[in-house]
Design a protein around this motif. Structure first.
Motif, PDB file in Angstrom:
ATOM      1  N   LEU A 227     -57.162   8.417  -6.733  1.00  0.00           N
ATOM      2  CA  LEU A 227     -57.002   8.454  -8.190  1.00  0.00           C
ATOM      3  C   LEU A 227     -58.274   8.859  -8.933  1.00  0.00           C
ATOM      4  CD1 LEU A 227     -54.641   5.488  -9.169  1.00  0.00           C
ATOM      5  CD2 LEU A 227     -54.093   7.887  -8.778  1.00  0.00           C
ATOM      6  N   PRO A 228     -59.466   8.364  -8.549  1.00  0.00           N
ATOM      7  CA  PRO A 228     -60.662   8.801  -9.282  1.00  0.00           C
ATOM      8  C   PRO A 228     -60.822  10.312  -9.315  1.00  0.00           C
ATOM      9  CG  PRO A 228     -61.188   6.897  -7.941  1.00  0.00           C
ATOM     10  CD  PRO A 228     -59.802   7.329  -7.555  1.00  0.00           C
ATOM     11  N   LEU A 229     -60.412  11.007  -8.237  1.00  0.00           N
ATOM     12  CA  LEU A 229     -60.558  12.464  -8.211  1.00  0.00           C
ATOM     13  C   LEU A 229     -59.467  13.150  -9.021  1.00  0.00           C
ATOM     14  CD1 LEU A 229     -61.646  13.066  -4.507  1.00  0.00           C
ATOM     15  CD2 LEU A 229     -63.079  12.923  -6.563  1.00  0.00           C
ATOM     16  N   LEU A 230     -58.255  12.595  -9.037  1.00  0.00           N
ATOM     17  CA  LEU A 230     -57.241  13.164  -9.922  1.00  0.00           C
ATOM     18  C   LEU A 230     -57.707  13.091 -11.369  1.00  0.00           C
ATOM     19  CD1 LEU A 230     -53.738  11.934  -8.626  1.00  0.00           C
ATOM     20  CD2 LEU A 230     -54.910  14.093  -8.163  1.00  0.00           C
ATOM     21  N   LEU A 231     -58.415  12.024 -11.704  1.00  0.00           N
ATOM     22  CA  LEU A 231     -58.857  11.836 -13.087  1.00  0.00           C
ATOM     23  C   LEU A 231     -60.075  12.677 -13.427  1.00  0.00           C
ATOM     24  CD1 LEU A 231     -58.431   7.954 -13.246  1.00  0.00           C
ATOM     25  CD2 LEU A 231     -56.973   9.676 -14.336  1.00  0.00           C
ATOM     26  N   ASP A 232     -60.991  12.850 -12.460  1.00  0.00           N
ATOM     27  CA  ASP A 232     -62.210  13.597 -12.766  1.00  0.00           C
ATOM     28  C   ASP A 232     -62.989  13.850 -11.476  1.00  0.00           C
ATOM     29  OD1 ASP A 232     -64.508  14.713 -13.789  1.00  0.00           O
ATOM     30  OD2 ASP A 232     -65.060  13.014 -15.050  1.00  0.00           O
ATOM     31  N   PHE A 233     -63.093  15.114 -11.057  1.00  0.00           N
ATOM     32  CA  PHE A 233     -63.867  15.438  -9.866  1.00  0.00           C
ATOM     33  C   PHE A 233     -65.304  14.937  -9.967  1.00  0.00           C
ATOM     34  CE2 PHE A 233     -61.097  19.468  -9.178  1.00  0.00           C
ATOM     35  CZ  PHE A 233     -60.134  18.709  -8.536  1.00  0.00           C
ATOM     36  N   ALA A 234     -65.867  14.969 -11.161  1.00  0.00           N
ATOM     37  CA  ALA A 234     -67.284  14.641 -11.342  1.00  0.00           C
ATOM     38  C   ALA A 234     -67.601  13.185 -11.009  1.00  0.00           C
ATOM     39  CB  ALA A 234     -67.720  14.948 -12.774  1.00  0.00           C
ATOM     40  N   ALA A 290     -62.294   4.373 -14.826  1.00  0.00           N
ATOM     41  CA  ALA A 290     -61.035   4.824 -15.425  1.00  0.00           C
ATOM     42  C   ALA A 290     -59.837   4.333 -14.621  1.00  0.00           C
ATOM     43  CB  ALA A 290     -61.017   6.351 -15.524  1.00  0.00           C
ATOM     44  N   THR A 291     -59.968   4.262 -13.301  1.00  0.00           N
ATOM     45  CA  THR A 291     -58.884   3.751 -12.462  1.00  0.00           C
ATOM     46  C   THR A 291     -58.639   2.276 -12.754  1.00  0.00           C
ATOM     47  OG1 THR A 291     -59.506   5.327 -10.736  1.00  0.00           O
ATOM     48  CG2 THR A 291     -58.062   3.518 -10.103  1.00  0.00           C
ATOM     49  N   LEU A 292     -59.703   1.506 -12.882  1.00  0.00           N
ATOM     50  CA  LEU A 292     -59.558   0.088 -13.226  1.00  0.00           C
ATOM     51  C   LEU A 292     -58.849  -0.083 -14.565  1.00  0.00           C
ATOM     52  CD1 LEU A 292     -63.040  -1.363 -12.169  1.00  0.00           C
ATOM     53  CD2 LEU A 292     -60.846  -1.712 -11.027  1.00  0.00           C
ATOM     54  N   GLU A 293     -59.195   0.759 -15.526  1.00  0.00           N
ATOM     55  CA  GLU A 293     -58.542   0.675 -16.840  1.00  0.00           C
ATOM     56  C   GLU A 293     -57.047   0.932 -16.718  1.00  0.00           C
ATOM     57  OE1 GLU A 293     -60.758   3.546 -19.024  1.00  0.00           O
ATOM     58  OE2 GLU A 293     -62.412   2.155 -19.493  1.00  0.00           O
ATOM     59  N   MET A 294     -56.673   1.902 -15.896  1.00  0.00           N
ATOM     60  CA  MET A 294     -55.250   2.203 -15.700  1.00  0.00           C
ATOM     61  C   MET A 294     -54.522   1.018 -15.066  1.00  0.00           C
ATOM     62  SD  MET A 294     -54.715   6.102 -14.501  1.00  0.00           S
ATOM     63  CE  MET A 294     -54.566   7.376 -15.750  1.00  0.00           C
ATOM     64  N   PHE A 295     -55.093   0.463 -14.014  1.00  0.00           N
ATOM     65  CA  PHE A 295     -54.450  -0.660 -13.338  1.00  0.00           C
ATOM     66  C   PHE A 295     -54.283  -1.844 -14.280  1.00  0.00           C
ATOM     67  CE2 PHE A 295     -55.995   0.611  -8.792  1.00  0.00           C
ATOM     68  CZ  PHE A 295     -55.069   1.632  -8.784  1.00  0.00           C
ATOM     69  N   ALA A 296     -55.327  -2.113 -15.049  1.00  0.00           N
ATOM     70  CA  ALA A 296     -55.272  -3.263 -15.958  1.00  0.00           C
ATOM     71  C   ALA A 296     -54.194  -3.076 -17.019  1.00  0.00           C
ATOM     72  CB  ALA A 296     -56.633  -3.491 -16.608  1.00  0.00           C
ATOM     73  N   LYS A 336     -62.189  -6.347 -17.787  1.00  0.00           N
ATOM     74  CA  LYS A 336     -61.410  -6.510 -19.010  1.00  0.00           C
ATOM     75  C   LYS A 336     -61.343  -5.181 -19.759  1.00  0.00           C
ATOM     76  CE  LYS A 336     -62.872 -11.331 -19.728  1.00  0.00           C
ATOM     77  NZ  LYS A 336     -63.462 -12.297 -20.688  1.00  0.00           N
ATOM     78  N   THR A 337     -60.174  -4.874 -20.324  1.00  0.00           N
ATOM     79  CA  THR A 337     -60.016  -3.684 -21.145  1.00  0.00           C
ATOM     80  C   THR A 337     -58.803  -3.835 -22.047  1.00  0.00           C
ATOM     81  OG1 THR A 337     -59.770  -1.262 -21.123  1.00  0.00           O
ATOM     82  CG2 THR A 337     -58.670  -2.469 -19.367  1.00  0.00           C
ATOM     83  N   GLU A 338     -58.971  -3.591 -23.312  1.00  0.00           N
ATOM     84  CA  GLU A 338     -57.875  -3.558 -24.283  1.00  0.00           C
ATOM     85  C   GLU A 338     -56.969  -4.784 -24.180  1.00  0.00           C
ATOM     86  OE1 GLU A 338     -55.772   0.107 -23.881  1.00  0.00           O
ATOM     87  OE2 GLU A 338     -57.563   1.347 -24.144  1.00  0.00           O
TER      88      GLU A 338
END
Length: 569
Positions: A227-234, A290-296, A336-338
């Motif tokens: 997932l991190p690479l789908l979201l951003d190669f960098a 970003a992956t953690l934010e999605m899961f949360a 924690k997020t949102e």
């Protein structure tokens, strides 16, 4: 005042995964690993748990694996075979196979770890030695061996892939192994029936283990993407700053694709088990902020990754080398997020690798005793005010073919010791999330993107071959984005499913010179076939480059494989 007796909470998570080996156009299985590992590993792992009903364990089942197990069960129900090995197993006259089929059968039936899966069986070893003599003399075995030879080879291959729990309880297997050769069509049909019964029982057995309260079943985003690479190669440069990246700077629409993988996993899990999972083991333990934010935000209670990912994250936060890991590893963290909270666990890499690699060379009882001793040492060295939480996560299939008896005795000794130890308390992620509710946990504000391999993403990006694979996928995804809106809904579904298959992590794992040439060529061909199929589903001509291999692997017989140690190369 009596001093409180400290205990160690131990989470053992077995990750079970296979990529989708099916041809989307023909529905044929290109490789048989899903059903072979089901016979040998998924059935044995369930049997161990059934023998120790008071031992809590986590089992992670990937949707792409579950879907293929359902497919195999349907084949036996219908009596139609979409896997060549199963079809050959019940073919009445193997003499009538074409030369190409005979060669494919011979090649397929020698793909296993010979020291533990061929050499212990004299009947099987004789067949292998005969084939090798032909090859040594420059002759093609497929031209000379008889139909009976092929029948015996097929039966022995399946016998070698049977789990030890089956060998100990199914009289048919003992009879066939004692017979050694001359297998009849009736023998092969009986073996085929047993295979069907075994494959059809896998998911119901794990469902029952969850319903009993012993096992927590978790899952992974749909086809096991990084997932991190789908979201951003960098993000790969967070752990390796100067890593070479694909020519295309970004995977188009990656965020929507990541969300789709999460939703499809939730749907698949609910379809099989009638409820939602508490947490996800991400593909290859690969996390990013970003992956953690999605899961949360999707309502998950927990996720997990590698000790090295946490070490890199804390080192960045502290601006110095990390403290001894007893002071930071053995506890859950809070993200924690949102308005959402997610508990994040990090596996002990060394303990996980002991099971994955070291103990295969040990006596089973000694290995189990050593593992328990390692846990006791962690408890002794933990801060006095802390009950440490030790997490061990590794795949539940690939290690066992290197163990004597498929790891049966090691796991039996280990489970027995864990079940009776006064100070080691096995728990699941879900239970620990409930127990830690309201506790003052250390907070993670971000993570350095990485996985359980080296604490980085370099196993899937950065090598020229891996980057080429990403560029080919980016171009296929761009074609999807152009054409998909014009397709009818009944045509869009197969395209999206095929795109998800192409986004799986496994193809990128095998590319490059780390792995053996034979394995790389198999997966190179299958990846190009998957991309070609995607273009065909879009009614587009596949690019000519997809007709040419682009990754060849290493000539070394010791190269790579389906597992890797968590050490820097």
């Amino acid at each position: 005042m009596t001093k409180k007796t400290r205990t160690l909470k131990f989470i053992l998570c077995w990750h079970m995964h296979q990529p989708d080996y099916r041809n989307a156009l023909t529905r044929e299985f290109e490789l048989p690993w899903t059903y072979l590992h089901a016979l040998k590993d998924y059935t044995d792992m369930a049997a161990h748990l059934e023998r120790y009903p008071n031992l809590p364990v986590v089992v992670n089942l990937v949707p792409s694996l579950m879907d293929q197990l359902v497919d195999y069960a349907e084949q036996f129900h219908e009596g139609t075979w979409r896997d060549p090995l199963l079809r050959w197993l019940v073919t009445p006259s193997l003499e009538e196979l074409s030369l190409a089929e005979r060669q494919s059968l011979i090649d397929a039936c020698l793909r296993c770890h010979a020291p533990k899966m061929i050499d212990p069986f004299p009947g099987y070893a004789r067949l292998r030695d005969c084939i090798q003599r032909f090859q040594k003399d420059g002759a093609e075995p497929a031209l000379y061996v008889s139909g009976q030879f092929l029948a015996d080879l097929l039966v022995w291959y399946h016998l070698a892939w049977m789990g030890e729990s089956l060998r100990k309880t199914i009289p048919l297997l003992g009879r066939l192994m004692a017979q050694g050769s001359g297998y009849t069509l009736a023998d092969r049909q009986a073996l085929n029936t047993l295979i069907g019964e075994t494959l059809s029982s896998i998911l119901p057995r794990y469902r029952a283990l969850q319903q009993s309260g012993q096992v927590e079943l978790s899952t992974t985003p749909n086809t096991h993407p990084i997932l991190p690479l789908l979201l951003d190669f960098a993000t790969a440069r967070e752990a390796v700053p100067h890593l070479a990246l694909p020519r295309h700077s970004l995977y188009p629409g990656g965020e929507n694709r990541a969300i789709d993988h999460i939703w499809k996993a939730l749907e698949a899990y609910h379809r099989q088990f009638g409820q939602n999972p508490t947490g996800f083991w991400p593909g290859e333990g690969a996390l990013s902020t970003a992956t953690l934010e999605m899961f949360a935000t999707q309502g998950l209670a927990w996720t997990a990754s590698s000790e090295n990912v946490l070490a890199k994250t804390l080192r960045l936060s502290w601006g110095q080398e990390t403290l001894p890991k007893e002071q930071w590893l053995y506890q859950p963290y809070l993200f924690k997020t949102e308005g959402h909270e997610l508990r994040v666990f990090f596996r002990d890499d060394q303990l996980s690798d002991r099971i994955g690699f070291e103990y295969a060379q040990w006596d089973g009882k000694s290995a189990a005793e050593d593992f328990i001793r390692q846990l006791e040492m962690i408890l002794e060295s933990a801060p006095e005010d802390q009950d440490p939480v030790v997490t061990v996560i590794l795949d539940g299939e690939n290690a066992w073919e290197y163990y004597p008896y498929n790891g049966y005795y090691f796991l039996d000794y280990l489970y027995q010791a864990l079940d009776s130890h006064p100070l080691i308390c096995p728990v699941t992620f879900a239970t620990l999330c409930q127990q830690s509710d309201g506790m003052d946990l250390p907070v993670l504000e971000h993570v350095v993107a990485g996985s359980w391999v080296y604490g980085s993403l370099t196993t899937w990006i950065g090598n020229p071959d891996k980057n080429m694979a990403w560029d080919l996928l980016v171009e296929a995804k761009a074609a999807c984005d152009r054409v998909l809106p014009s397709l009818s809904p009944d045509r869009q579904g197969p395209v999206i499913r095929q795109l998800a298959v192409c986004e799986g992590s496994d193809w990128f794992w095998w590319f490059g010179d780390y792995n053996s040439a034979e394995s790389v060529q198999l997966f190179d061909r299958l990846y190009r076939l998957n991309l070609t199929t995607l273009y065909q589903l879009l009614s587009l001509d596949p690019p000519c480059i997809l007709s040419l291999p682009f990754s060849r692997g290493s000539r070394s017989q010791e190269a790579g494989g389906a597992m890797r140690r968590n050490t820097h190369s």
